[in-house]
Enzyme design. Structure first.
Site, PDB file in Angstrom:
ATOM      1  N   CYS A   1     -37.099  -4.740   5.483  1.00  0.00           N
ATOM      2  CA  CYS A   1     -37.356  -3.926   5.565  1.00  0.00           C
ATOM      3  C   CYS A   1     -39.015  -3.870   4.948  1.00  0.00           C
ATOM      4  O   CYS A   1     -39.382  -4.092   4.028  1.00  0.00           O
ATOM      5  CB  CYS A   1     -36.425  -3.334   4.755  1.00  0.00           C
ATOM      6  SG  CYS A   1     -36.912  -1.316   4.511  1.00  0.00           S
TER       7      CYS A   1
ATOM      8  N   THR B   1     -40.260  -0.690   4.676  1.00  0.00           N
ATOM      9  CA  THR B   1     -40.401   0.503   3.166  1.00  0.00           C
ATOM     10  C   THR B   1     -39.727   0.210   2.801  1.00  0.00           C
ATOM     11  O   THR B   1     -40.870   0.094   1.475  1.00  0.00           O
ATOM     12  CB  THR B   1     -39.499   1.871   4.284  1.00  0.00           C
ATOM     13  OG1 THR B   1     -39.692   2.150   4.959  1.00  0.00           O
ATOM     14  CG2 THR B   1     -39.668   2.959   3.066  1.00  0.00           C
TER      15      THR B   1
ATOM     16  N   LYS C   1     -30.837   3.615  13.644  1.00  0.00           N
ATOM     17  CA  LYS C   1     -29.181   3.651  12.583  1.00  0.00           C
ATOM     18  C   LYS C   1     -28.024   4.264  12.974  1.00  0.00           C
ATOM     19  O   LYS C   1     -27.134   3.194  12.863  1.00  0.00           O
ATOM     20  CB  LYS C   1     -30.082   4.030  11.242  1.00  0.00           C
ATOM     21  CG  LYS C   1     -31.495   2.912   9.958  1.00  0.00           C
ATOM     22  CD  LYS C   1     -31.351   4.230   9.250  1.00  0.00           C
ATOM     23  CE  LYS C   1     -32.513   3.356   9.055  1.00  0.00           C
ATOM     24  NZ  LYS C   1     -32.548   1.972   7.886  1.00  0.00           N
TER      25      LYS C   1
END
Length: 474
Positions: free
Chosen positions: A318, A320, A404
């Site tokens: 990920c 972020t 997502k």
């Protein structure tokens, strides 16, 4: 100061385990330096203690019992483990692969002793259980010697395992006579030494010596070897820990990229991975932009679990989430392989420092500057979408029909291509797909052709996967 902390697994043979512990305590090396040694002896109720050794349930039970005790010793910083049970050494390799502490191999101890004491082709008498006798282990460790077994195996087993046998504490009378008869037969066949591959027989060796039987005290040899000659580093296969669920599909995609990029000819050639797929980790972007729930502790908790599981490195698929990596890493002993750093190093290595780098990422990643800091450190000029096109990026990821929500084509792909077109027009030479879901919309594309200009797409999860594969070979 403690030089060594040695553990003994008791219970597989109650008396033989105690005999090994006693011989450890009275070893001259230990007596001369009693402050330098710490011993742990653990014996738990062993459910199959009265089962015949050859039963499959008994061997399976020994495996679970030995594993559980060995794992408990790992948390006690033990330096080596003694396993005084010949039958349990038939699954020695299975056990050692799962235990980080070296287990002292009793067959290694005996093999070394025989090599140092006897010439090859010497006739050796073997006293052992039916199970060990039928296993390949004796031929493997006693290569070059002529091995002989007593013909009356039934009485030998009765002497050890019977109701009034040595295992139950009867060291003379009929049990001793049965063992002596077996030894006499082997001596008549010309055996120069008798090796008892039943640890309980060490309890009657002195009585047999008095009768002129050249039998080895295998427990003593085992102890001397463990305290003297034994040195071993356990070679453990590389194990990767993955903080999963950020997001769920990206985690699966990352694992698949590791598998695809591993040169494997069989299942066992692949990398061991431990994944905690936890989609309940608070949203990273929501915290960075709107100060919603901080995901740091949730991510740290998973990292600590992976650390406790003995992983060699941790990966977080990920982008972020890497805004929180620095603060988490300070409290870990296991390295987190920074996906952003390896991605920028890849760009520098393959495209050069004069490359203009376009960055497509969540607003949280952009605003946290985690990518921008690494890119500018390498001297790259960075191009990001303007406010309008950043909304397209976020919509492609978080929208109702975004990636997502498990959409990889249609409006989400159209939106991200609008942002791609914008940063190409701004002069980007290469584009980082800086959210782990973005590559899911480009499964078969590694570049974008725009007005006869070819713009490479860099997938950080793929770069990280290849980095992990290379690390596993070191």
């Amino acid at each position: 100061m403690i030089n060594e902390k040695i553990a003994v697994i008791g219970g597989l043979g109650t008396l033989s385990g105690a005999d090994v512990l006693f011989k450890l305590l009275k070893n001259p090396k230990v007596l001369k330096n009693q402050k330098g040694y710490e011993f742990i002896f653990e014996q738990q109720p062993y459910s199959q203690i009265n089962s015949p050794l050859y039963h499959e349930d008994d061997i399976k039970s020994r495996k679970f019992y030995s594993y559980n005790l060995s794992k408990s010793f790992e948390s006690k910083s033990v330096s080596k483990i003694l396993l005084p049970c010949f039958a349990s050494h038939t699954f020695f390799e299975e056990l050692q692969k799962e235990i980080s502490i070296p287990i002292v191999n009793i067959f290694d101890a005996l093999s070394l002793y025989l090599k140092s004491s006897f010439e090859k082709n010497v006739k050796i008498g073997i006293l052992t259980s039916d199970y060990v006798k039928e296993n390949h282990i004796l031929k493997r460790y006693f290569q070059g010697y002529d091995l002989f077994f007593p013909t009356d195996q039934e009485h030998l087993m009765e002497a050890v395992y019977g109701e009034n046998g040595i295992k139950k504490g009867y060291f003379d009378g009929i049990p001793l006579e049965y063992v002596y008869t077996a030894c006499s037969e082997l001596m008549d066949k010309g055996c120069e030494v008798i090796v008892p591959c039943v640890s309980e027989l060490s309890l009657v060796t002195e009585q047999l010596w008095k009768r002129g039987v050249p039998i080895l005290d295998v427990n003593q040899i085992y102890v001397d070897y463990a305290l003297g000659n034994f040195t071993k580093d356990v070679l453990k296969p590389f194990k990767l820990g993955i903080v999963g669920g950020v997001g769920p599909s990206a985690t699966v995609d990352f694992m698949n990229k590791i598998i695809i990029n591993t040169a494997a000819k069989r299942d066992q050639d692949h990398i061991k991975m431990i994944i905690e797929q936890n989609p309940q980790i608070p949203d990273r972007t929501a915290h960075l932009i709107r100060k919603e729930t901080d995901p740091t502790i949730a991510m740290f908790s998973i990292c600590k679990k992976l650390e406790a599981a003995g992983v060699d490195a941790i990966a977080i698929p990920c982008n972020t989430a890497h805004a929180f990596v620095k603060s988490i890493q300070e409290h870990l002993t296991v390295p987190i392989i920074n996906m952003l750093t390896v991605t920028v190093e890849y760009i520098n290595r393959n495209f050069g420092s004069n490359t203009k780098v376009g960055l497509l990422a969540t607003s949280g990643t952009v605003q946290s500057n985690v990518y921008l800091d690494v890119l500018t450190e390498f001297g790259f000029e960075v191009i990001i979408p303007d406010e309008e096109h950043q909304k397209y990026v976020m919509e492609s990821i978080y929208g109702e029909r975004g990636v997502k929500a498990n959409f990889t084509a249609g409006i989400c792909k159209d939106n991200i291509l609008k942002a791609v077109d914008f940063i190409i027009r701004k002069g980007a030479d290469v584009i980082i797909l800086g959210c782990t879901e973005l590559p899911l919309m480009f499964p078969d594309e590694s570049e974008i052709v725009n007005e006869d200009k070819i713009i490479p797409l860099v997938d950080p999860t793929l770069v990280l996967a290849k980095k992990i594969v290379n690390l596993s070979k070191v």
